[in-house]
Scaffold this active site. Structure first.
Site, PDB file in Angstrom:
ATOM      1  N   GLY A   5       0.778  -1.220   0.000  1.00 12.83           N
ATOM      2  CA  GLY A   5       0.000   0.000   0.000  1.00 12.83           C
ATOM      3  C   GLY A   5       0.812   1.273   0.000  1.00 12.83           C
ATOM      4  O   GLY A   5       0.542   2.203  -0.765  1.00 12.83           O
ATOM      5  N   THR A  24       2.261   1.917  -3.692  1.00 16.54           N
ATOM      6  CA  THR A  24       1.502   2.021  -4.946  1.00 16.54           C
ATOM      7  C   THR A  24       0.004   2.255  -4.795  1.00 16.54           C
ATOM      8  O   THR A  24      -0.696   2.411  -5.792  1.00 16.54           O
ATOM      9  CB  THR A  24       1.692   0.729  -5.771  1.00 16.54           C
ATOM     10  OG1 THR A  24       1.249  -0.399  -4.996  1.00 16.54           O
ATOM     11  CG2 THR A  24       3.149   0.532  -6.174  1.00 16.54           C
ATOM     12  N   GLU A  67       0.332 -13.256   1.432  1.00  9.60           N
ATOM     13  CA  GLU A  67      -0.540 -13.254   0.247  1.00  9.60           C
ATOM     14  C   GLU A  67       0.146 -13.951  -0.913  1.00  9.60           C
ATOM     15  O   GLU A  67      -0.443 -14.794  -1.600  1.00  9.60           O
ATOM     16  CB  GLU A  67      -0.875 -11.820  -0.167  1.00  9.60           C
ATOM     17  CG  GLU A  67      -1.888 -11.116   0.689  1.00  9.60           C
ATOM     18  CD  GLU A  67      -2.179  -9.715   0.198  1.00  9.60           C
ATOM     19  OE1 GLU A  67      -2.863  -8.976   0.925  1.00  9.60           O
ATOM     20  OE2 GLU A  67      -1.734  -9.348  -0.915  1.00  9.60           O
TER      21      GLU A  67
END
Length: 199
Positions: free
Chosen positions: A28, A31, A94
């Site tokens: 975050g 970008t 992730e």
């Protein structure tokens, strides 16, 4: 752009496998307000159902299980590797789950190398190397799987926006969105053909 290949243990594919088109994995602070914001807007305008955590995650929901489920339900995972991506244990979790879904669920993985070279990701150099010095102390039990996920993802054909259209991001984003839309349609046609053949 090379799409993911199916593993021999992958379950039978069905039209019920995906609840959304794209999951965006990104750092975050690097970008969110620039490249990813523009990419997300372009995908939505193109009719691509896209998961972006600050747009999709509802208040009060448990973040980790929801994110993992969102990854599993997405046909395509777009990973935006940026300078501080590897600094985040959330991003690395992730990524590891995305690469697992690539192998087990035939998920398509599309990496974008935003202001980083693929070799930095692959070899964990510069900011990626610095991040892993910290992770070796704080998350030692996960480091091996994170490193493997970075290496595997870095070998997938993707994009380096700085090398597209002389670095004009809007043109790079149009190219990326076009490929994502094309991959989505090709996958749907294959599923439809398989369904018709089984009737």
């Amino acid at each position: 752009m090379a799409s993911s290949s199916a593993s021999s243990s992958a379950p039978p594919f069905s039209s019920q496998s995906w609840n959304r088109d794209v999951f965006l994995s990104f750092r975050g602070e690097d970008t969110r307000k620039n490249f990813v914001d523009h990419l997300y807007s372009a995908l939505v305008q193109q009719g691509v159902d896209t998961y972006k955590d600050d747009e999709t995650l509802r208040q009060g929901e448990s973040i980790r299980p929801f994110l993992m489920k969102a990854i599993e339900e997405s046909q395509i995972a777009v990973i935006v590797f940026s300078k501080n991506y590897a600094d985040s244990s959330w991003c690395l979790d992730e990524l590891a789950h995305i690469m697992k879904c690539k192998d087990k669920r035939r998920q398509i993985v599309m990496p974008i190398f935003y202001d980083v070279d693929p070799s930095e990701v692959r070899k964990q150099k510069r900011t990626y190397g610095e991040a892993f010095v910290k992770h070796e102390l704080e998350n030692k039990n996960k480091v091996e799987s994170w490193r493997k996920a970075l290496v595997d993802a870095s070998y997938i054909s993707g994009w380096e926006p700085k090398n597209i259209a002389n670095g004009y991001e809007s043109k790079a984003i149009r190219e990326i969105v076009g490929k994502i839309s094309s991959s989505k349609q090709q996958r749907r046609r294959k599923m439809f053909d398989k369904y018709k053949a089984s009737e």
